[in-house]
Design an enzyme around this catalytic site. Structure first.
Site, mmCIF file in Angstrom:
data_model
loop_
_atom_site.group_PDB
_atom_site.id
_atom_site.type_symbol
_atom_site.label_atom_id
_atom_site.label_comp_id
_atom_site.label_asym_id
_atom_site.label_seq_id
_atom_site.Cartn_x
_atom_site.Cartn_y
_atom_site.Cartn_z
ATOM 1 N N TRP A 192 -20.075 10.814 -21.299
ATOM 2 C CA TRP A 192 -20.525 10.993 -19.922
ATOM 3 C C TRP A 192 -21.939 11.572 -19.896
ATOM 4 O O TRP A 192 -22.327 12.364 -20.763
ATOM 5 C CB TRP A 192 -19.587 11.916 -19.162
ATOM 6 C CG TRP A 192 -18.182 11.399 -19.027
ATOM 7 C CD1 TRP A 192 -17.071 11.886 -19.642
ATOM 8 C CD2 TRP A 192 -17.756 10.298 -18.234
ATOM 9 N NE1 TRP A 192 -15.960 11.158 -19.287
ATOM 10 C CE2 TRP A 192 -16.342 10.167 -18.412
ATOM 11 C CE3 TRP A 192 -18.403 9.390 -17.394
ATOM 12 C CZ2 TRP A 192 -15.597 9.185 -17.785
ATOM 13 C CZ3 TRP A 192 -17.644 8.408 -16.757
ATOM 14 C CH2 TRP A 192 -16.264 8.311 -16.960
ATOM 15 N N GLU A 229 0.835 -1.204 0.000
ATOM 16 C CA GLU A 229 0.000 0.000 0.000
ATOM 17 C C GLU A 229 0.871 1.256 0.000
ATOM 18 O O GLU A 229 0.539 2.254 -0.643
ATOM 19 C CB GLU A 229 -0.938 -0.009 1.207
ATOM 20 C CG GLU A 229 -2.009 -1.084 1.143
ATOM 21 C CD GLU A 229 -2.860 -0.974 -0.114
ATOM 22 O OE1 GLU A 229 -3.368 0.127 -0.408
ATOM 23 O OE2 GLU A 229 -3.011 -1.993 -0.823
ATOM 24 N N TRP A 277 -15.627 11.106 -14.070
ATOM 25 C CA TRP A 277 -14.794 10.808 -12.906
ATOM 26 C C TRP A 277 -14.243 12.072 -12.253
ATOM 27 O O TRP A 277 -14.022 12.107 -11.035
ATOM 28 C CB TRP A 277 -13.637 9.881 -13.296
ATOM 29 C CG TRP A 277 -12.628 10.496 -14.232
ATOM 30 C CD1 TRP A 277 -12.660 10.491 -15.594
ATOM 31 C CD2 TRP A 277 -11.453 11.226 -13.871
ATOM 32 N NE1 TRP A 277 -11.581 11.166 -16.112
ATOM 33 C CE2 TRP A 277 -10.817 11.629 -15.075
ATOM 34 C CE3 TRP A 277 -10.862 11.578 -12.662
ATOM 35 C CZ2 TRP A 277 -9.630 12.362 -15.098
ATOM 36 C CZ3 TRP A 277 -9.681 12.312 -12.672
ATOM 37 C CH2 TRP A 277 -9.073 12.700 -13.878
ATOM 38 N N TRP A 335 1.802 1.622 -3.491
ATOM 39 C CA TRP A 335 0.765 2.273 -4.297
ATOM 40 C C TRP A 335 0.844 3.785 -4.132
ATOM 41 O O TRP A 335 0.615 4.539 -5.091
ATOM 42 C CB TRP A 335 -0.621 1.768 -3.891
ATOM 43 C CG TRP A 335 -1.034 0.514 -4.601
ATOM 44 C CD1 TRP A 335 -1.007 -0.752 -4.114
ATOM 45 C CD2 TRP A 335 -1.530 0.414 -5.937
ATOM 46 N NE1 TRP A 335 -1.457 -1.643 -5.057
ATOM 47 C CE2 TRP A 335 -1.791 -0.950 -6.195
ATOM 48 C CE3 TRP A 335 -1.784 1.341 -6.948
ATOM 49 C CZ2 TRP A 335 -2.287 -1.415 -7.407
ATOM 50 C CZ3 TRP A 335 -2.293 0.886 -8.167
ATOM 51 C CH2 TRP A 335 -2.531 -0.477 -8.389
ATOM 52 N N ASN A 345 -11.133 2.386 2.256
ATOM 53 C CA ASN A 345 -10.651 2.273 0.884
ATOM 54 C C ASN A 345 -11.502 1.336 0.031
ATOM 55 O O ASN A 345 -11.761 1.608 -1.145
ATOM 56 C CB ASN A 345 -9.191 1.803 0.869
ATOM 57 C CG ASN A 345 -8.596 1.870 -0.526
ATOM 58 O OD1 ASN A 345 -8.521 2.939 -1.120
ATOM 59 N ND2 ASN A 345 -8.201 0.719 -1.075
ATOM 60 N N TRP A 349 -9.526 7.511 -8.895
ATOM 61 C CA TRP A 349 -10.678 7.777 -9.750
ATOM 62 C C TRP A 349 -10.444 7.297 -11.182
ATOM 63 O O TRP A 349 -11.366 6.781 -11.822
ATOM 64 C CB TRP A 349 -11.027 9.267 -9.714
ATOM 65 C CG TRP A 349 -11.868 9.568 -8.515
ATOM 66 C CD1 TRP A 349 -11.471 10.094 -7.323
ATOM 67 C CD2 TRP A 349 -13.273 9.318 -8.388
ATOM 68 N NE1 TRP A 349 -12.524 10.190 -6.459
ATOM 69 C CE2 TRP A 349 -13.645 9.725 -7.080
ATOM 70 C CE3 TRP A 349 -14.247 8.800 -9.241
ATOM 71 C CZ2 TRP A 349 -14.958 9.616 -6.616
ATOM 72 C CZ3 TRP A 349 -15.557 8.690 -8.778
ATOM 73 C CH2 TRP A 349 -15.903 9.095 -7.485
#
Length: 694
Positions: free
Chosen positions: A521, A490, A574, A493, A556, A597
């Site tokens: 969209w 993590e 997004w 990340w 998360n 996102w």
């Protein structure tokens, strides 16, 4: 040019110092000379190479001395104690440390002498070093006294060099590197007992006053493991400053929840700095004007900060660095926010990564991140050289909301360095061992909760990384398995997110995959409002959005669920979701927010496959099987049985009646049919051609 190279003594560890003239970026001169036996005390192994920058002897000097104490094996701790206790004279500018742990004691030298320093893609990622003129005898007298070496006999060897340097204007920089070999004798600290009187400048010398350094705090609101602060404190007096200039970060100025957290964190930082001896100065932007003004008020010679990696900030910092250099100041930036610089992790072809797994393997193949630095034991407050500007307080920045909507946030969070340290310790003790599975359960306290503390720099990633390693017996990260390895991933990340944003700065506002710019969209203000308020009729989505509004944070796993719902069930852009998170999250980090996102939308690096559309009901049943998470944040469903709590619209009428739930009154009907929404999303996504990842 008069190049010259002398012999190199056997077994000498060459210290590679790349010095750059900060005004014109010309290479500095470097002197090299072989060492020899010194009378009865120690063997100095020195490698001195020189190359004159012109036909004129226009040289000045500063000196770097690199001692080693094999008898103790702890030179860093020794010199930290010497500096903190006042053992070194005030004009002795500092102690810095290379990645190897060897100390570098510098006289009026920026902390740019370290392993692995190199220039990067932008000016702000280069290391510029300038030295002031120093009479070499002044420095060597102190160093030799520390070593117990006869000063007169030693300086005879440097007489010719000394004659060249004496009284010359600083048009070129000379670096002298001395490396002490093993002698088995006691360290300087133990030999002299830590007495200030043990080291005095040579008679008739003219020591320089300690330079004043401005420490520009940003997303590094801590004293522990703060490279910029440590370098400044080692050099001399410091002026800590925080500058509020949100417009300089446009279009991603700090959101409301971030401003609330920042207020609390600044209050605690100010208290910690005042206790350490150097009160925090608060200023408003423009940042470059504030720094110049502060430098003038305190006769500062250096400005230091820890780097940030957001596109607007990188651009701003690069311009500020050059402006400060042009103003005659030394400007240094340090890495205080990442394990590794984004420019140091690349593919074999030299390109940035776009897929996490190979990025993670490459990161693990690098040497372990440097050990975290201890906070300076004391700070020397710089005296004002002229009347300072009217002081500001944190209250003057207007960070808090006019209407107090943050009461729940204040109950559950403890912003600041002490709060981050406590939360790290608590996580290591209670949750690390079960993190591999616990991190996916929003109904359990299985995550670290460190994200806001890391974002604001109240705890460093190096401190967290090495704390995890220590918790498993000090194993190398590459050999750690199980839940601790999952947690380190993590952190990986987090590194990956910054890596992407640094190398692809457009992605904060546009998809990494350019073909997704054509995605059709939808415009759905009613659905968007229901999503924001947690009234979609999908319990796990609503629980997450309500948790976010109340606490400034969301689990998360639930972040992925609510993001998928917005961009695929509602087909809302997004960026709209990213903007809402940005304003409501206390850990709103541009790199992580962008990565998350774009992952959910399928338009970023290592993104979820376009056909992966989370089913809110099945996600809730899998990760909140007993419904505890939903019951906490959607109390209207508090008495619903676990079998029906994630789909109340499909429950029997008798079940709803027994739970006293009337749909449309106590809890909303679903705003979309998930099966139909999934079908429409897949049809839209198939129209977008996909580019393969590199």
């Amino acid at each position: 040019m008069l190049p010259h190279t002398a012999g190199i003594v056997d077994d000498l560890t060459l210290v590679k110092s790349v010095h750059t003239n900060a005004i014109n970026h010309d290479p500095a001169c470097t002197f090299v000379m072989t060492g020899s036996e010194l009378p009865g005390k120690a063997r100095i192994r020195s490698w001195l190479a020189y190359e004159l920058g012109s036909d004129n002897d226009d040289l000045s000097a500063f000196v770097v001395f690199t001692p080693r104490f094999p008898a103790t094996g702890n030179a860093q701790a020794i010199y930290s104690r010497m500096w903190g206790s006042g053992f070194l004279p005030t004009w002795f500018s500092g102690v810095t440390f290379r990645g190897s742990g060897d100390p570098v004691l510098c006289l009026d030298s920026p902390a740019g002498v370290k392993a692995g320093t190199s220039s990067g893609e932008t000016d702000d990622f280069s290391y510029n070093v300038v030295a002031h003129p120093v009479h070499i005898n002044d420095f060597n007298a102190t160093i030799l006294h520390l070593m117990g070496i006869d000063h007169e006999r030693f300086t005879t060897r440097f007489q010719r060099l000394d004659q060249r340097l004496n009284g010359v204007e600083p048009q070129r920089v000379v670096t002298v590197i001395l490396a002490e070999g093993p002698t088995g004798r006691r360290s300087a600290a133990s030999s002299h007992g830590g007495r200030r009187s043990a080291i005095l400048p040579a008679p008739g010398s003219h020591p320089m006053p300690a330079p004043v350094t401005i420490v520009w705090f940003r997303h590094d609101l801590r004293l522990d493991d703060n490279p910029a602060l440590v370098a400044a404190a080692a050099r001399g007096a410091v002026v800590p400053v925080f500058i509020w200039a949100p417009d300089e970060e446009a279009p991603w100025e700090p959101g409301a929840a971030s401003r609330w957290w920042l207020y609390q964190s600044l209050e605690r930082l100010a208290a910690a700095l005042a206790k350490a001896g150097a009160p925090l100065v608060i200023r408003r932007g423009p940042s470059v004007a504030a720094l110049r003004s502060l430098a003038k008020e305190h006769a500062a010679t250096h400005v230091v900060w820890n780097r940030r990696y957001e596109p607007a900030v990188v651009k701003r910092d690069t311009a500020i660095k050059q402006a400060l250099i042009n103003a005659g100041l030394v400007a240094e930036s340090h890495n205080g926010g990442l394990l590794f610089e984004p420019v140091h992790v690349r593919t074999k072809e030299g390109r940035p990564y776009q897929v996490f797994t190979p990025f993670w393997r490459a990161l693990l193949a690098l040497p372990e991140p440097a050990a975290p630095m201890s906070a300076p034991r004391r700070l020397v407050q710089a005296a004002a050289a002229e009347r300072p500007s009217v002081p500001l307080e944190v209250d003057d920045l207007g960070l808090l909301p006019e209407i107090d909507w943050a009461s729940t946030m204040a109950e559950i969070w403890a912003p600041g360095e002490a709060g981050g340290t406590k939360r790290l310790s608590r996580f290591l003790e209670r949750a690390l061992a079960g993190y591999g599975t616990g991190r996916d359960r929003p109904d359990q306290d299985g995550t670290s909760g460190l994200s806001p503390h890391l974002h604001f720099g109240e705890v460093s990633p190096r401190r967290v990384w090495h704390a995890v390693r220590e918790a498993v017996g000090g194993k190398p990260a590459a050999k750690i398995a199980g839940s601790p390895e999952v947690f380190l991933r993590e952190l990986g990340w987090r590194e990956f997110a910054s890596h992407l944003l640094f190398h692809f700065p457009h992605t904060s506002d546009a998809p990494l995959r350019a073909d997704y710019a054509r995605f059709p969209w939808a415009t759905d203000p009613v659905g968007l409002r229901a999503w924001q308020r947690g009234r979609t009729g999908f319990p796990v989505v609503d629980a997450g959005m309500r948790q976010l509004w109340a606490t400034g944070w969301m689990h998360n796993r639930v972040r992925m669920i609510v993001a998928s719902f917005l961009v695929k069930d509602l087909r809302v852009n997004w960026l709209t979701g990213a903007r809402w998170f940005w304003d409501t999250l206390v850990d709103a980090d541009l790199a992580a927010n962008t990565l998350g996102w774009q992952w959910a939308a399928g338009c970023g690096a290592d993104a979820a496959p376009y056909f992966r559309i989370f089913n809110p009901r099945s996600q809730g049943e899998k990760f909140d099987p007993d419904g505890g998470y939903v019951r906490r944040w959607v109390p209207a469903l508090g008495t619903m049985p676990a079998a029906d709590i994630h789909a109340p619209a499909e429950a029997e009428a008798t079940v709803l009646a027994k739970a006293a739930v009337q749909l449309g009154r106590d809890y909303p009907e679903p705003i979309v049919d998930h099966a139909e929404a999934r079908k429409l999303a897949l049809e839209a996504l198939k129209k977008v051609s996909r580019s393969p990842s590199r």
